[in-house]
Design a protein around this motif. Structure first.
Motif, PDB file in Angstrom:
ATOM      1  N   ALA A   1       0.823  -1.204   0.000  1.00  6.56           N
ATOM      2  CA  ALA A   1       0.000   0.000   0.000  1.00  6.56           C
ATOM      3  C   ALA A   1       0.861   1.259   0.000  1.00  6.56           C
ATOM      4  O   ALA A   1       0.594   2.212  -0.740  1.00  6.56           O
ATOM      5  N   LEU A   2       1.898   1.267   0.826  1.00  4.23           N
ATOM      6  CA  LEU A   2       2.761   2.442   0.897  1.00  4.23           C
ATOM      7  C   LEU A   2       3.601   2.605  -0.364  1.00  4.23           C
ATOM      8  O   LEU A   2       3.807   3.720  -0.844  1.00  4.23           O
ATOM      9  N   ALA A   3       4.085   1.510  -0.929  1.00  2.00           N
ATOM     10  CA  ALA A   3       4.881   1.587  -2.154  1.00  2.00           C
ATOM     11  C   ALA A   3       4.019   2.073  -3.311  1.00  2.00           C
ATOM     12  O   ALA A   3       4.453   2.895  -4.125  1.00  2.00           O
ATOM     13  N   ASN A   4       2.797   1.574  -3.389  1.00  2.00           N
ATOM     14  CA  ASN A   4       1.886   1.983  -4.453  1.00  2.00           C
ATOM     15  C   ASN A   4       1.515   3.456  -4.310  1.00  2.00           C
ATOM     16  O   ASN A   4       1.451   4.186  -5.291  1.00  2.00           O
ATOM     17  N   ARG A   5       1.298   3.889  -3.076  1.00  2.00           N
ATOM     18  CA  ARG A   5       0.949   5.282  -2.827  1.00  2.00           C
ATOM     19  C   ARG A   5       2.091   6.220  -3.215  1.00  2.00           C
ATOM     20  O   ARG A   5       1.881   7.242  -3.864  1.00  2.00           O
ATOM     21  N   SER A   6       3.310   5.854  -2.838  1.00  2.00           N
ATOM     22  CA  SER A   6       4.447   6.720  -3.155  1.00  2.00           C
ATOM     23  C   SER A   6       4.721   6.738  -4.652  1.00  2.00           C
ATOM     24  O   SER A   6       5.130   7.755  -5.201  1.00  2.00           O
ATOM     25  N   GLN A   7       4.454   5.621  -5.340  1.00  2.15           N
ATOM     26  CA  GLN A   7       4.652   5.586  -6.784  1.00  2.15           C
ATOM     27  C   GLN A   7       3.638   6.501  -7.474  1.00  2.15           C
ATOM     28  O   GLN A   7       3.988   7.230  -8.399  1.00  2.15           O
ATOM     29  N   ARG A   8       2.389   6.488  -7.022  1.00  2.07           N
ATOM     30  CA  ARG A   8       1.374   7.382  -7.589  1.00  2.07           C
ATOM     31  C   ARG A   8       1.725   8.836  -7.319  1.00  2.07           C
ATOM     32  O   ARG A   8       1.539   9.699  -8.177  1.00  2.07           O
TER      33      ARG A   8
END
Length: 71
Positions: free
Chosen positions: A49-56
């Motif tokens: 969730a955190l990796a996906n959020r930071s990528q967005r």
């Protein structure tokens, strides 16, 4: 996101190993690898969730617009 893929590979490998150890050493007893699966699975989900959020967030900061057409 690369770090997440590595984390996922390690998660799958270690959990498979825990299952094999349980099966060979203590079959028929409490399925203790379940604790490993659940607790580490929660951490893995949070990592995703955190990796996906930071990528967005990086895409937005770079001006990435996925639905615009080139003129």
């Amino acid at each position: 996101m690369e770090e997440f893929r590595v984390h996922l590979a390690v998660f799958l490998s270690v959990n498979a190993l825990a299952w094999v150890v349980w099966l060979l050493v203590t079959p028929g007893t409490f399925y203790w690898p379940l604790l490993v699966h659940l607790l580490w699975g929660i951490v893995l989900f949070l990592h995703f969730a955190l990796a996906n959020r930071s990528q967005r967030k990086r895409r937005v900061l770079r001006g990435y617009r996925p639905y615009t057409r080139a003129s």
